[in-house]
Design a protein around this motif. Sequence first.
Motif, PDB file in Angstrom:
ATOM      1  N   ILE A  39       0.794  -1.408  -0.254  1.00  0.00           N
ATOM      2  CA  ILE A  39      -0.028  -0.356  -0.384  1.00  0.00           C
ATOM      3  C   ILE A  39       0.884   1.396  -0.257  1.00  0.00           C
ATOM      4  O   ILE A  39       0.806   1.889  -0.771  1.00  0.00           O
ATOM      5  N   ASN A  40       1.348   1.149   0.873  1.00  0.00           N
ATOM      6  CA  ASN A  40       2.751   2.262   0.905  1.00  0.00           C
ATOM      7  C   ASN A  40       3.879   2.938  -0.038  1.00  0.00           C
ATOM      8  O   ASN A  40       4.089   3.423   0.454  1.00  0.00           O
ATOM      9  N   VAL A  41       4.168   2.330  -0.712  1.00  0.00           N
ATOM     10  CA  VAL A  41       5.558   1.450  -0.735  1.00  0.00           C
ATOM     11  C   VAL A  41       5.570   1.559  -2.518  1.00  0.00           C
ATOM     12  O   VAL A  41       4.851   0.936  -3.384  1.00  0.00           O
ATOM     13  N   PRO A  42       5.470   3.021  -3.589  1.00  0.00           N
ATOM     14  CA  PRO A  42       5.189   3.075  -4.415  1.00  0.00           C
ATOM     15  C   PRO A  42       6.170   1.821  -5.491  1.00  0.00           C
ATOM     16  O   PRO A  42       7.073   1.648  -5.121  1.00  0.00           O
ATOM     17  N   GLU A  43       5.646   1.906  -6.287  1.00  0.00           N
ATOM     18  CA  GLU A  43       6.172   0.793  -7.575  1.00  0.00           C
ATOM     19  C   GLU A  43       7.073   1.400  -8.608  1.00  0.00           C
ATOM     20  O   GLU A  43       6.677   2.543  -8.779  1.00  0.00           O
ATOM     21  N   GLY A  44       8.482   1.076  -8.227  1.00  0.00           N
ATOM     22  CA  GLY A  44       9.205   1.277  -9.233  1.00  0.00           C
ATOM     23  C   GLY A  44      10.857   0.313  -8.802  1.00  0.00           C
ATOM     24  O   GLY A  44      10.380  -0.798  -8.639  1.00  0.00           O
ATOM     25  N   LYS A  45      11.608   0.561 -10.137  1.00  0.00           N
ATOM     26  CA  LYS A  45      13.343   0.080 -10.629  1.00  0.00           C
ATOM     27  C   LYS A  45      13.536  -0.091  -9.015  1.00  0.00           C
ATOM     28  O   LYS A  45      14.193  -1.589  -8.982  1.00  0.00           O
ATOM     29  N   GLU A  46      13.428   0.748  -7.615  1.00  0.00           N
ATOM     30  CA  GLU A  46      14.260   0.786  -6.372  1.00  0.00           C
ATOM     31  C   GLU A  46      13.247  -0.457  -5.765  1.00  0.00           C
ATOM     32  O   GLU A  46      14.107  -1.336  -5.066  1.00  0.00           O
TER      33      GLU A  46
ATOM     34  N   MET B 106       5.797 -13.882   0.180  1.00  0.00           N
ATOM     35  CA  MET B 106       5.157 -13.970   0.963  1.00  0.00           C
ATOM     36  C   MET B 106       3.622 -14.353   1.159  1.00  0.00           C
ATOM     37  O   MET B 106       3.308 -15.200   2.443  1.00  0.00           O
ATOM     38  N   LEU B 107       3.039 -13.508   1.129  1.00  0.00           N
ATOM     39  CA  LEU B 107       1.385 -13.174   1.160  1.00  0.00           C
ATOM     40  C   LEU B 107       0.763 -14.265   0.380  1.00  0.00           C
ATOM     41  O   LEU B 107      -0.167 -15.307   0.919  1.00  0.00           O
ATOM     42  N   LYS B 108       1.538 -14.698  -1.096  1.00  0.00           N
ATOM     43  CA  LYS B 108       1.041 -16.056  -1.275  1.00  0.00           C
ATOM     44  C   LYS B 108       1.464 -17.473  -0.283  1.00  0.00           C
ATOM     45  O   LYS B 108       0.447 -17.745  -0.105  1.00  0.00           O
ATOM     46  N   ARG B 109       2.241 -17.224   0.358  1.00  0.00           N
ATOM     47  CA  ARG B 109       2.841 -18.202   0.624  1.00  0.00           C
ATOM     48  C   ARG B 109       1.886 -18.249   2.560  1.00  0.00           C
ATOM     49  O   ARG B 109       1.972 -19.332   2.887  1.00  0.00           O
ATOM     50  N   LEU B 110       1.853 -16.875   2.417  1.00  0.00           N
ATOM     51  CA  LEU B 110       0.946 -17.034   3.936  1.00  0.00           C
ATOM     52  C   LEU B 110      -0.592 -17.703   3.482  1.00  0.00           C
ATOM     53  O   LEU B 110      -1.605 -17.279   4.256  1.00  0.00           O
ATOM     54  N   GLY B 111      -0.758 -17.680   2.788  1.00  0.00           N
ATOM     55  CA  GLY B 111      -2.318 -18.039   1.855  1.00  0.00           C
ATOM     56  C   GLY B 111      -3.082 -16.759   2.439  1.00  0.00           C
ATOM     57  O   GLY B 111      -4.465 -17.064   2.252  1.00  0.00           O
ATOM     58  N   ALA B 112      -2.346 -16.009   1.898  1.00  0.00           N
ATOM     59  CA  ALA B 112      -3.295 -14.141   2.261  1.00  0.00           C
ATOM     60  C   ALA B 112      -4.038 -13.711   0.683  1.00  0.00           C
ATOM     61  O   ALA B 112      -3.251 -13.749  -0.279  1.00  0.00           O
ATOM     62  N   GLU B 113      -5.011 -13.256   0.640  1.00  0.00           N
ATOM     63  CA  GLU B 113      -5.003 -12.516  -0.469  1.00  0.00           C
ATOM     64  C   GLU B 113      -4.353 -11.375  -1.031  1.00  0.00           C
ATOM     65  O   GLU B 113      -4.394 -10.676   0.541  1.00  0.00           O
ATOM     66  N   LEU B 114      -4.158 -11.342  -2.404  1.00  0.00           N
ATOM     67  CA  LEU B 114      -3.350 -10.054  -2.546  1.00  0.00           C
ATOM     68  C   LEU B 114      -4.543  -8.881  -2.379  1.00  0.00           C
ATOM     69  O   LEU B 114      -5.485  -8.880  -3.370  1.00  0.00           O
TER      70      LEU B 114
ATOM     71  N   GLN C  73      10.578  -2.691  -7.228  1.00  0.00           N
ATOM     72  CA  GLN C  73      10.163  -3.803  -7.492  1.00  0.00           C
ATOM     73  C   GLN C  73      10.234  -5.235  -7.151  1.00  0.00           C
ATOM     74  O   GLN C  73       9.759  -5.958  -6.881  1.00  0.00           O
ATOM     75  N   GLU C  74      11.871  -5.503  -6.450  1.00  0.00           N
ATOM     76  CA  GLU C  74      12.091  -6.365  -5.670  1.00  0.00           C
ATOM     77  C   GLU C  74      11.659  -6.604  -4.555  1.00  0.00           C
ATOM     78  O   GLU C  74      11.107  -7.738  -3.991  1.00  0.00           O
ATOM     79  N   ALA C  75      11.296  -5.536  -3.401  1.00  0.00           N
ATOM     80  CA  ALA C  75      10.525  -5.899  -2.405  1.00  0.00           C
ATOM     81  C   ALA C  75       9.206  -6.032  -2.460  1.00  0.00           C
ATOM     82  O   ALA C  75       8.525  -7.014  -1.721  1.00  0.00           O
ATOM     83  N   ILE C  76       8.322  -5.364  -3.520  1.00  0.00           N
ATOM     84  CA  ILE C  76       6.922  -5.589  -3.421  1.00  0.00           C
ATOM     85  C   ILE C  76       6.764  -7.209  -4.252  1.00  0.00           C
ATOM     86  O   ILE C  76       6.234  -7.821  -3.613  1.00  0.00           O
ATOM     87  N   GLY C  77       7.609  -7.886  -4.900  1.00  0.00           N
ATOM     88  CA  GLY C  77       7.710  -9.204  -5.354  1.00  0.00           C
ATOM     89  C   GLY C  77       7.803 -10.497  -4.252  1.00  0.00           C
ATOM     90  O   GLY C  77       7.640 -10.932  -4.941  1.00  0.00           O
ATOM     91  N   MET C  78       9.221  -9.463  -3.478  1.00  0.00           N
ATOM     92  CA  MET C  78       9.212 -10.006  -1.838  1.00  0.00           C
ATOM     93  C   MET C  78       7.814 -10.737  -1.196  1.00  0.00           C
ATOM     94  O   MET C  78       7.940 -11.481  -0.977  1.00  0.00           O
ATOM     95  N   ALA C  79       7.273  -9.368  -1.042  1.00  0.00           N
ATOM     96  CA  ALA C  79       6.425  -9.433   0.094  1.00  0.00           C
ATOM     97  C   ALA C  79       4.816  -9.957  -0.753  1.00  0.00           C
ATOM     98  O   ALA C  79       4.121 -10.601  -0.248  1.00  0.00           O
ATOM     99  N   LYS C  80       4.366  -9.836  -2.272  1.00  0.00           N
ATOM    100  CA  LYS C  80       3.259 -10.929  -2.651  1.00  0.00           C
ATOM    101  C   LYS C  80       3.316 -12.254  -2.720  1.00  0.00           C
ATOM    102  O   LYS C  80       2.875 -12.872  -2.596  1.00  0.00           O
TER     103      LYS C  80
END
Length: 204
Positions: A178-185, A196-204, A187-194
Amino acid sequence: MKKIVSMVVILIIMASVSTVLAADKQENEAEAQIAALTKAIAGHPQDVQNYVNRGKIYASRNQTALALADYNRAITLDPNNLLAYTARAQAFGTAKQYEAALADYSKVIEISPGDINARFQSGVCHYYRGEYELGIGDLEQVIVMQPAHAGAYLVKAVCLQKLERNDEAVAAYKSLLINVPEGKESQEAIGMAKKMLKRLGAEL
């Protein structure tokens, strides 16, 4: 076919030679910088910055003992030098001496309470020491100071998972999205968060 194979082999050899030459050039440049700083220190032994700069070069070459010696000298000359404490903390962290790193980051925060990097790195050190609650405390302060700090959300979430507080970890990962804007820098963190959410069985 043989010509193609030969060309591929030649290209691989050329790439290897280029890599070696680039490494040699960097090494020669580092040696020259160390020599220049050593000369400068001999002429001006009270100049703190020269010790810090030489220490950073030693650290980049994994010569941790030499780097620490320079940082120690800089801090002896100037007990409130933020750059020296930060550099020494990084060297301690690289050497996995997290307790010593924490002490230096604490000093940086004492001198400069608004230093976001020191607060974040303190949280990371607590994580590596298994002090997850303390790490979360540091990371939450980072988020207050910089709400778009992707690393703080990630490490906080991992700390929460280590404490088996998965609902809160999910909330932390979602806060990142929600709080981190998408961008080159980010990208990796957002991908990791998604991920981990999937691994935890949470909806995106």
